[in-house]
Design a protein around this motif. Structure first.
Motif, short mmCIF file in Angstrom:
data_model
loop_
_atom_site.label_atom_id
_atom_site.label_comp_id
_atom_site.label_asym_id
_atom_site.label_seq_id
_atom_site.Cartn_x
_atom_site.Cartn_y
_atom_site.Cartn_z
N PRO A 98 0.82 -1.17 0.05
CA PRO A 98 0.13 0.04 0.02
C PRO A 98 1.02 1.35 0.03
CG PRO A 98 -0.51 -1.43 1.79
CD PRO A 98 0.56 -2.08 1.25
N VAL A 99 0.45 2.41 -0.61
CA VAL A 99 0.89 3.50 -0.72
C VAL A 99 0.23 4.43 0.31
CG1 VAL A 99 1.47 5.78 -1.88
CG2 VAL A 99 1.55 3.43 -3.06
N TYR A 100 0.87 4.97 1.43
CA TYR A 100 0.30 5.62 2.31
C TYR A 100 0.68 7.30 2.49
CZ TYR A 100 -0.92 1.08 4.60
OH TYR A 100 -1.39 -0.03 5.07
N GLU A 101 -0.43 7.90 2.98
CA GLU A 101 0.00 9.39 3.27
C GLU A 101 -0.13 9.19 4.80
OE1 GLU A 101 -2.66 11.65 0.76
OE2 GLU A 101 -4.20 11.78 2.57
N ASP A 102 0.68 10.22 5.38
CA ASP A 102 0.52 10.10 6.99
C ASP A 102 -0.17 11.32 7.49
OD1 ASP A 102 2.28 8.14 7.70
OD2 ASP A 102 3.79 9.31 6.45
N HIS A 103 -0.82 11.18 8.59
CA HIS A 103 -1.83 12.16 9.22
C HIS A 103 -1.42 12.39 10.84
CE1 HIS A 103 -4.53 13.02 5.87
NE2 HIS A 103 -3.92 11.86 5.56
N LYS A 104 -1.36 13.48 11.23
CA LYS A 104 -1.26 13.50 12.73
C LYS A 104 -2.65 13.36 13.58
CE LYS A 104 2.64 16.44 13.92
NZ LYS A 104 3.62 15.46 13.48
N GLY A 105 -2.38 12.59 14.57
CA GLY A 105 -3.59 12.31 15.44
C GLY A 105 -4.14 13.55 16.08
N TRP A 106 -5.10 13.36 16.58
CA TRP A 106 -5.66 14.54 17.58
C TRP A 106 -5.50 14.33 18.89
CZ3 TRP A 106 -8.01 11.95 13.43
CH2 TRP A 106 -8.79 10.82 13.90
N MET A 107 -5.35 13.01 19.47
CA MET A 107 -4.65 12.83 20.64
C MET A 107 -5.81 13.55 21.87
SD MET A 107 -2.75 10.68 20.08
CE MET A 107 -1.86 10.18 21.57
#
Ligand code: GDP
Ligand code: IMO
Ligand code: MG
Length: 410
Positions: free
Chosen positions: A354-363
């Motif tokens: 899979p090709v992924y893009e990263d996202h910051k969580g909101w925690m």
């Protein structure tokens, strides 16, 4: 006139039951259109959890008509138990539940065949596939046959003439008994629905399973044996395409799948345990642990296309509340090629990277958020990006299993 179809846009268990229950408050009639008691739709009301397998998830609202369409395959024993379970919990099922006379019936031999042959697919063992096989082979038994002694006997005899394993007479007697108990629910559903539409009644069509489990558009052969996609709502109830105003896809903020078959974004590490336990990802029908993974925009974009989705509802956003780094799959790399569209070749799905893009969580905890604008900034950014990748608007977001834990985006 308002006719809305609700479909699962992944591999099932997206939270359709909860969303149908919410939408049912603005509907007059709720109709299940395919699948059988392989489905498990959960509705939580206060401290009460209801798991519905065959009866539409609108049954918990007073004053609604709930219908099981011809596209559904019915195990009479399972249906009668479900009716009893609801009665015991004080839910009315008499006078407001209708069952299509043309729905096919699951027989003991279907369950035996399914248990014998279904392991490779990881079926629920409920006899679903073999019942649909008989329907297509034109030797199925329908609800109308259970109230017609001659027809039931003739068809059972024809189906079991070479079988030493099943006692035709015993099955005949048992199913005739089921017929007596269910006779009062039987209806000519296309007529009921056309009259309701003439009176401008609001109708909600409830899909079971999900797009990727659809026999035509899913990850074949690792699918169920019916059309879980929007088209199934037409053939599975007897209304025409011109009646439909809206198609809503239900998607989880991540992905799960039960049973066998390719799942490109499945977690490989400790995230599997973390998300499974936070999301309580255990089958509502079989109790099997669900496989969990990142959101896969390729499969959901496919669902947007093959269902003609007007909008999506994103459920279980809260399950990602404590995940610091979130990934979204935007393509599949396979043998030097990058796929941006859902491939029919199952080898691509099982062998791809899979090709992924990263996202910051909101925690932060979203379970008590009541308005879209009050979601954490990173959660809104995540949802906006999903909407952009899928090219469809998000109409509602769900942040917990309870009725009140959901809000519209506008
Ligand atoms: P269905 O088959 O699509 O109706 O989904 P299931 O009922 O099999 O599985 C969905 C599960 O997630 C059920 O246990 C629901 O109570 C639960 N659920 C639904 N929406 C949410 C949500 O937004 N957050 C959380 N944490 N649970 C949810
Ligand atoms: P709801 O409606 C998730 C899966 C089974 C198996 C495959 C074929 O609750 O979303 P079958 O018994 O249908 O022949 O099994 O389909 N499956 C589901 N997975 N949710 C469901 O329903 C499912 N119904 C069937 O696990 O992989
Ligand atoms: Mg389910």
């Amino acid at each position: 006139m308002s006719c809305t179809i609700v479909v699962g846009a992944q591999w099932g268990d997206e939270g359709k039951g909860k969303i149908i229950d919410i939408l049912a408050s603005d509907a007059d009639i709720i109709v299940r259109y395919q699948g059988g008691n392989n489905a498990g739709h959960t509705v939580v009301i206060g401290d009460n959890e209801f798991i519905l397998h065959l009866i539409p998830s609108g049954i918990l609202h007073k004053g609604k008509t709930c219908i099981i369409g011809n596209g559904v395959v019915i195990d009479p024993d399972a249906l009668l138990k479900e009716i009893e379970m609801l009665r015991k919990k004080g839910v009315k099922v008499d006078g407001n539940l209708l069952i299509s006379e043309a729905a096919h019936v699951i027989l003991p031999y279907h369950k035996v065949i399914d248990k014998r042959r279904g392991a490779e697919i990881g079926t629920t063992g409920r006899g679903i596939g073999p019942c649909y096989v008989d329907k297509m082979a034109r030797c199925g038994i329908r609800m109308a046959d259970l109230v017609n002694e001659d027809s039931l006997r003739r068809k059972l005899q024809a189906n079991l003439q070479d079988s030493a394993e099943f006692d035709c007479e015993a099955i005949y007697k048992q199913y005739l008994e089921y017929g007596k108990k269910m006779k009062k629910y039987l209806a000519n559903v296309p007529i009921v629905l056309s009259k309701a539409m003439a009176k401008k009644k609001r109708i909600l069509f409830e899909g079971a399973q999900g797009t990727l489990l659809d026999v035509d558009h899913g990850t074949y052969p690792y699918v169920t044996s019916s059309n879980a996609t929007a088209g199934g709502a037409l053939t599975g109830t007897g209304v025409g395409p011109t009646a439909i105003n809206k198609v809503i896809g239900v998607v989880k903020a991540y992905t799960t799948r039960v049973g066998e078959g390719p799942f490109p974004t499945q977690f490989k590490d400790e995230l599997m345990e973390k998300i499974r336990s936070k999301g309580k990802e255990f089958g509502a029908t079989t109790g099997r642990p669900r496989r969990c993974g990142w959101f896969d925009a390729i499969i959901v974009r496919h669902a947007v296309i093959v269902n003609g989705l007007s909008e999506i509802v994103v459920t279980k956003l809260d399950v990602l509340d404590e995940t610091e780094n979130i990934k979204v799959c935007t393509g599949y790399k396979y043998k030097g090629k990058t796929y941006k569209d859902f491939p029919a070749d199952i080898d691509v799905l099982s062998g791809c990277e899979p090709v992924y893009e990263d996202h910051k969580g909101w925690m932060s905890d979203t379970t008590s958020v009541k308005k879209y604008k009050d979601l954490p900034k990173n959660a809104k950014a995540y949802l906006n990006r999903l909407s952009e990748l899928l090219d469809v608007k998000i109409g509602m977001v769900s942040v917990g299993s309870k009725r009140r834990q959901a809000f519209k985006t506008k």
